[in-house]
Design a protein around this motif. Structure first.
Motif, PDB file in Angstrom:
ATOM      1  N   ASN A 135       4.607  16.370 -22.883  1.00  0.00           N
ATOM      2  CA  ASN A 135       3.176  15.874 -22.334  1.00  0.00           C
ATOM      3  C   ASN A 135       2.809  16.436 -20.801  1.00  0.00           C
ATOM      4  O   ASN A 135       3.255  15.849 -19.560  1.00  0.00           O
ATOM      5  CB  ASN A 135       2.539  14.766 -22.457  1.00  0.00           C
ATOM      6  CG  ASN A 135       1.122  15.028 -22.176  1.00  0.00           C
ATOM      7  OD1 ASN A 135       0.908  15.397 -22.002  1.00  0.00           O
ATOM      8  ND2 ASN A 135       0.722  13.625 -22.468  1.00  0.00           N
ATOM      9  N   PRO A 136       2.301  17.663 -20.228  1.00  0.00           N
ATOM     10  CA  PRO A 136       1.718  18.040 -18.872  1.00  0.00           C
ATOM     11  C   PRO A 136       0.368  17.345 -18.356  1.00  0.00           C
ATOM     12  O   PRO A 136       0.237  17.935 -17.310  1.00  0.00           O
ATOM     13  CB  PRO A 136       1.453  20.052 -18.910  1.00  0.00           C
ATOM     14  CG  PRO A 136       1.148  19.675 -20.384  1.00  0.00           C
ATOM     15  CD  PRO A 136       1.375  18.931 -20.946  1.00  0.00           C
ATOM     16  N   ALA A 137      -0.315  16.437 -19.265  1.00  0.00           N
ATOM     17  CA  ALA A 137      -1.802  15.947 -18.508  1.00  0.00           C
ATOM     18  C   ALA A 137      -1.357  14.883 -17.455  1.00  0.00           C
ATOM     19  O   ALA A 137      -2.087  15.177 -16.386  1.00  0.00           O
ATOM     20  CB  ALA A 137      -2.586  15.388 -20.096  1.00  0.00           C
ATOM     21  N   PRO A 138      -0.390  14.185 -17.232  1.00  0.00           N
ATOM     22  CA  PRO A 138       0.151  13.146 -16.426  1.00  0.00           C
ATOM     23  C   PRO A 138      -0.046  14.357 -15.289  1.00  0.00           C
ATOM     24  O   PRO A 138      -0.759  13.528 -14.597  1.00  0.00           O
ATOM     25  CB  PRO A 138       1.126  12.230 -17.247  1.00  0.00           C
ATOM     26  CG  PRO A 138       0.355  12.081 -18.523  1.00  0.00           C
ATOM     27  CD  PRO A 138       0.382  13.696 -19.273  1.00  0.00           C
ATOM     28  N   LEU A 139       0.450  14.957 -15.797  1.00  0.00           N
ATOM     29  CA  LEU A 139       0.918  15.983 -14.312  1.00  0.00           C
ATOM     30  C   LEU A 139      -0.161  16.236 -13.912  1.00  0.00           C
ATOM     31  O   LEU A 139      -0.535  16.679 -12.391  1.00  0.00           O
ATOM     32  CB  LEU A 139       1.842  17.423 -14.072  1.00  0.00           C
ATOM     33  CG  LEU A 139       2.033  17.965 -13.187  1.00  0.00           C
ATOM     34  CD1 LEU A 139       2.676  17.059 -11.912  1.00  0.00           C
ATOM     35  CD2 LEU A 139       3.085  19.121 -13.394  1.00  0.00           C
ATOM     36  N   GLY A 140      -0.978  16.734 -14.360  1.00  0.00           N
ATOM     37  CA  GLY A 140      -2.815  17.833 -13.858  1.00  0.00           C
ATOM     38  C   GLY A 140      -3.188  16.977 -13.589  1.00  0.00           C
ATOM     39  O   GLY A 140      -4.092  16.830 -12.646  1.00  0.00           O
ATOM     40  N   ALA A 169       0.205  22.357  -8.308  1.00  0.00           N
ATOM     41  CA  ALA A 169       0.685  21.762  -9.964  1.00  0.00           C
ATOM     42  C   ALA A 169      -0.120  21.685 -10.673  1.00  0.00           C
ATOM     43  O   ALA A 169       0.172  21.594 -11.842  1.00  0.00           O
ATOM     44  CB  ALA A 169       0.310  19.618  -9.104  1.00  0.00           C
ATOM     45  N   GLN A 170      -1.428  21.682 -11.081  1.00  0.00           N
ATOM     46  CA  GLN A 170      -2.827  21.740 -11.888  1.00  0.00           C
ATOM     47  C   GLN A 170      -2.659  23.458 -12.695  1.00  0.00           C
ATOM     48  O   GLN A 170      -2.634  23.243 -14.412  1.00  0.00           O
ATOM     49  CB  GLN A 170      -4.117  21.024 -11.440  1.00  0.00           C
ATOM     50  CG  GLN A 170      -3.908  19.774 -10.965  1.00  0.00           C
ATOM     51  CD  GLN A 170      -5.858  19.991 -10.777  1.00  0.00           C
ATOM     52  OE1 GLN A 170      -6.099  19.466 -12.363  1.00  0.00           O
ATOM     53  NE2 GLN A 170      -6.159  20.158 -10.116  1.00  0.00           N
ATOM     54  N   ILE A 205       1.659  25.256 -19.147  1.00  0.00           N
ATOM     55  CA  ILE A 205       2.124  24.187 -19.987  1.00  0.00           C
ATOM     56  C   ILE A 205       1.221  23.858 -21.223  1.00  0.00           C
ATOM     57  O   ILE A 205       2.002  23.603 -22.404  1.00  0.00           O
ATOM     58  CB  ILE A 205       2.501  23.067 -19.600  1.00  0.00           C
ATOM     59  CG1 ILE A 205       4.515  23.302 -18.900  1.00  0.00           C
ATOM     60  CG2 ILE A 205       3.949  22.683 -20.309  1.00  0.00           C
ATOM     61  CD1 ILE A 205       4.627  22.562 -17.459  1.00  0.00           C
ATOM     62  N   GLU A 206       0.428  23.560 -20.581  1.00  0.00           N
ATOM     63  CA  GLU A 206      -0.857  23.234 -21.894  1.00  0.00           C
ATOM     64  C   GLU A 206      -1.240  24.537 -23.274  1.00  0.00           C
ATOM     65  O   GLU A 206      -1.307  24.514 -23.762  1.00  0.00           O
ATOM     66  CB  GLU A 206      -1.804  22.711 -21.515  1.00  0.00           C
ATOM     67  CG  GLU A 206      -1.927  21.388 -20.826  1.00  0.00           C
ATOM     68  CD  GLU A 206      -2.326  20.042 -21.359  1.00  0.00           C
ATOM     69  OE1 GLU A 206      -1.604  20.177 -22.695  1.00  0.00           O
ATOM     70  OE2 GLU A 206      -2.673  19.012 -21.317  1.00  0.00           O
ATOM     71  N   ALA A 207      -0.974  25.447 -22.523  1.00  0.00           N
ATOM     72  CA  ALA A 207      -1.013  26.809 -23.016  1.00  0.00           C
ATOM     73  C   ALA A 207       0.401  26.758 -24.415  1.00  0.00           C
ATOM     74  O   ALA A 207       0.193  27.324 -25.249  1.00  0.00           O
ATOM     75  CB  ALA A 207      -1.560  28.138 -22.522  1.00  0.00           C
ATOM     76  N   GLY A 210      -7.060  21.427 -22.418  1.00  0.00           N
ATOM     77  CA  GLY A 210      -6.175  21.054 -21.321  1.00  0.00           C
ATOM     78  C   GLY A 210      -6.106  22.153 -20.252  1.00  0.00           C
ATOM     79  O   GLY A 210      -6.162  22.692 -19.479  1.00  0.00           O
ATOM     80  N   LEU A 211      -5.509  23.498 -20.768  1.00  0.00           N
ATOM     81  CA  LEU A 211      -5.411  25.477 -20.301  1.00  0.00           C
ATOM     82  C   LEU A 211      -6.273  25.254 -19.582  1.00  0.00           C
ATOM     83  O   LEU A 211      -6.644  25.947 -18.487  1.00  0.00           O
ATOM     84  CB  LEU A 211      -4.961  26.245 -21.483  1.00  0.00           C
ATOM     85  CG  LEU A 211      -5.347  27.419 -21.151  1.00  0.00           C
ATOM     86  CD1 LEU A 211      -4.229  27.807 -19.736  1.00  0.00           C
ATOM     87  CD2 LEU A 211      -5.533  28.919 -22.357  1.00  0.00           C
TER      88      LEU A 211
END
Length: 197
Positions: free
Chosen positions: A15-20, A56-57, A63-65, A72-73
């Motif tokens: 899950n990339p959301a925490p990074l973003g 980073a975002q 990654i969301e894509a 998310g993208l």
């Protein structure tokens, strides 16, 4: 009652959301401590804007894509490039690559980002309360910054700084919640999921 459903990664991609969210939140906090008047605009903020808030975002958005998450993208990639463009607006005139933006230009810049954020806020109504707070408070932040630039009233910009710190901290909380809830396999940091009807 707090739900205890574990977070499960279904597609083999983390899950990339925490990074973003953390990249956005930490950079937002640091910039807005400056806006609140605690220190000058310096390379610490510019460095964060390029490498964490920016790159980073963008990585999180890509990654969301891969995870087929259009929201998310759109959000992470857009705000990543927001940070990169903001650093560009500050640095490019100093390098002789154009003139410094006028107050009116900055009002337009901040207003269009506020409008974009307001539109994305409606997408959060189907997600969770934590993201709703992040996007609502970010909309208010852009509005305050635009009003501060339009009026030249430094107290509004200072108020925006304090509000921006709250916005950034809420994004950090939401990002860390995503990490902790996945690690522990249960809700340890609630984000207020929206019940589907």
């Amino acid at each position: 009652m707090i739900p205890t459903t574990p977070v499960v990664v279904k597609d083999g991609i983390a899950n990339p959301a925490p990074l973003g969210l953390c990249a956005f939140g930490m950079t937002t906090v640091l910039l807005n401590i400056h806006n609140a008047g605690f220190y000058e605009l310096n390379t610490m903020i510019l460095g964060m804007g390029i490498f964490y808030g920016g790159l980073a975002q963008v990585i999180a958005g890509v990654i969301e894509a891969k995870k087929n998450n259009t929201f998310g993208l759109t959000a992470f990639t857009s705000y990543g490039f927001f940070w990169l463009s903001l650093v560009g607006l500050i640095v490019m005139p100093k390098l002789g690559w154009g003139t410094k933006p006028t107050e009116g230009a900055m009002v337009a810049y901040l207003s269009i980002w506020g409008f974009f954020t307001f539109c994305l806020f409606f997408g959060t109504l189907k997600l969770n309360r934590a993201l709703q707070f992040v996007f609502a408070s970010l909309t208010v932040l852009f509005a305050l910054l635009a009003i501060g630039d339009a009026t030249g009233n430094k107290s509004i910009t200072t108020l925006a700084g304090y509000e921006g710190v709250i916005c950034g901290l809420s994004a950090i909380y939401t990002g860390i919640a995503g990490v902790m809830n996945e690690i522990y396999g249960r809700v340890v940091m609630p984000i207020g999921p929206v019940e589907s009807k």
